[in-house]
Design an enzyme around this catalytic site. Structure first.
Site, short mmCIF file in Angstrom:
data_model
loop_
_atom_site.label_atom_id
_atom_site.label_comp_id
_atom_site.label_asym_id
_atom_site.label_seq_id
_atom_site.Cartn_x
_atom_site.Cartn_y
_atom_site.Cartn_z
N GLU A 23 -1.38 -2.59 24.58
CA GLU A 23 -1.58 -4.04 24.75
C GLU A 23 -3.04 -4.44 24.54
OE1 GLU A 23 0.93 -5.79 24.69
OE2 GLU A 23 2.41 -4.24 25.18
N HIS A 26 -3.62 -5.24 20.91
CA HIS A 26 -3.25 -6.63 20.59
C HIS A 26 -4.33 -7.59 21.09
CE1 HIS A 26 0.66 -5.54 19.14
NE2 HIS A 26 1.13 -5.14 20.33
#
Length: 460
Positions: A23, A26
């Site tokens: 994550e 991202h």
């Protein structure tokens, strides 16, 4: 039961690190592209803890279901966006930037694997040398003429230094062709070339231990078959065996070293067998029924006797410290990550075409088990396991399944081809298909986990 907290802790740590790394990939690229990130969540579902940090007051949270995570960005498709912040909305970015943000998660997992391998190769470790033991009778290894004490030098012309290298290279090459060429060095320092038939792996659907199917084993020293300690109350003790007795025959088979005793007894749980032994100048024969012992779902025979010490027994070099230079380690780490990624895709393709069994698919229970096992073996094994799972997570997320990163990248490719974004209806259909495929994969994985966990109980 006492292992469960340890295994669960090892699993949570691996999963937590990999989710955060994925994550954060991202998140970092979204920030570089000027997109506002509203929430960074480890886990799905209801938020159980959160704090806001940074200029954008991004919400950093832990959610109830920890098998994943997400980064929520400013997006007009999810909620109205103030006019002043439209340029920072994800949906307002060009297809190149959106693709970079989507691809950054899996890429972060690959980079983590490269970093781990790089450090492991650079610092070095004590490794087993690829020295082969006597092959199991009537297996491809036995038919190839492999002998105890032969060291593997090359697999299909690729040099091998460690036992782990040998295992990995053999699997990799076996996925390409039904024959693998081994260059071996025997105990007399003579080079031999053996052609190993690996077609059986495909016939078995690539299930189980590949080395066991092929009959390959690690080196077994030729220790004399002398009885050492005899455990009270065991079949060996009840038969009157004593320290110093020498095994000559078992079930009519001539015994030359201790490894033969172990192998013969292991394969005969609950079967009455004739043992010929020598004690001093006298030979005698006894009947012994090896007791059946079960460990991790495998049943084998045991008679309760140990081997006597054998000083002066010559053995090849079985262990060595293996390390590489800084740059060489980096190159090797990239190659290792690439090779394992390609192999994962090849095996997934074989599952789709039916060449490999879907039983090879593992779920969280199996991963937790392996996490605990690797953690018990030491930090090196645990980190290498983390790298392998990180690669698997990166590959999984790049599959062209809507709801996964690969599905979004597929949408972006179609957008470029079409000259504009897909319709909301097409996106909705894609989401439903993607969720169905994902739940099907998860169902297979959970079923396989339960089969591995409960299968031995029902078979026993």
């Amino acid at each position: 039961m006492s292992d469960i907290p340890f295994y669960l802790g090892a699993f949570i740590l691996v999963l937590g690190v990999l989710i955060v790394v994925h994550e954060f990939g991202h998140f970092a690229v979204a920030r570089l592209c000027g997109v506002r990130v509203l929430r960074f969540s480890v886990g799905f579902g209801p938020v159980i803890w959160s704090r806001r940090f940074g200029a954008d007051q991004t919400e950093w949270s832990l959610s109830a279901f920890p098998l994943g995570g997400y980064v929520r960005m400013l997006d007009e498709r999810e909620a109205p966006v103030p006019a002043a912040e439209l340029s920072r909305a994800f949906n307002r970015q060009g297809v190149g930037r959106r693709s970079a943000i989507v691809a950054a998660g899996p890429l972060a997992n690959f980079l983590l694997a490269i970093l781990i391998y790089w450090l492991m190769f650079w610092q070095g470790s004590e490794e087993l040398r690829p020295v082969l033991g006597p092959p199991v009778a009537e297996t491809p290894a036995a038919r190839a003429g492999i002998a105890n004490g032969e060291r593997v030098l090359q697999v299909n012309g690729i040099p091998v230094e460690t036992w782990q290298d040998f295992r990995w290279l053999l699997l990799q090459q076996a996925a390409k062709a039904p024959q693998v060429e081994l260059e071996l060095l025997n105990e007399q320092q003579e080079r031999h070339y053996r052609s190993l038939d690996v077609a059986e792996l495909a016939e078995q659907g690539w299930q189980g231990d590949a080395f066991a199917h092929l009959g390959l084993r690690f080196y077994q020293p030729r220790i004399p078959a002398l009885v050492g300690q005899v455990q009270p109350g065991t079949p060996g003790a009840r038969a009157g065996l004593r320290e110093g007795d020498l095994f000559l025959e078992i079930g009519g088979q001539k015994i030359e070293h201790w490894a033969q005793v172990l192998e013969t007894v292991r394969q005969a749980p609950g079967r009455d067998m004739s043992f010929l032994l020598r004690r001093g100048d006298q030979e005698f024969r006894v009947q012994i029924t090896p007791e059946a012992v079960e460990e991790r779902g495998v049943t084998f025979g045991r008679i309760g006797v140990g081997v006597a010490e054998a000083p002066g027994v010559a053995m090849p070099e079985l262990r060595g410290f293996v390390s590489y230079g800084f740059l060489e380690s980096g190159i090797k780490a990239v190659r290792e990550t690439w090779d394992k990624s390609v192999f994962s895709l090849v095996m997934f393709g074989k599952m789709i075409t039916g060449e490999a069994s879907w039983r090879n698919l593992s779920g969280p229970v199996t991963i937790a088990d392996y996490a605990g096992q690797s953690a018990r073996l030491g930090l090196d094994y645990y980190l290498k396991f983390m790298a392998l799972v990180s690669i698997s997570l990166g590959i999984l997320n790049l599959l062209p399944i809507p709801v996964l990163d690969g599905g979004h990248l597929m949408y972006h490719i179609l957008e470029v081809i079409k000259g504009g974004p897909l319709s909301e209806r097409a996106m909705a259909w894609g989401q439903q298909i993607g969720l169905s495929l994902l739940f099907t994969l998860m169902a297979f994985a959970f079923f396989n986990d339960l089969s591995r966990l409960l299968g031995p109980l029902f078979n026993g």
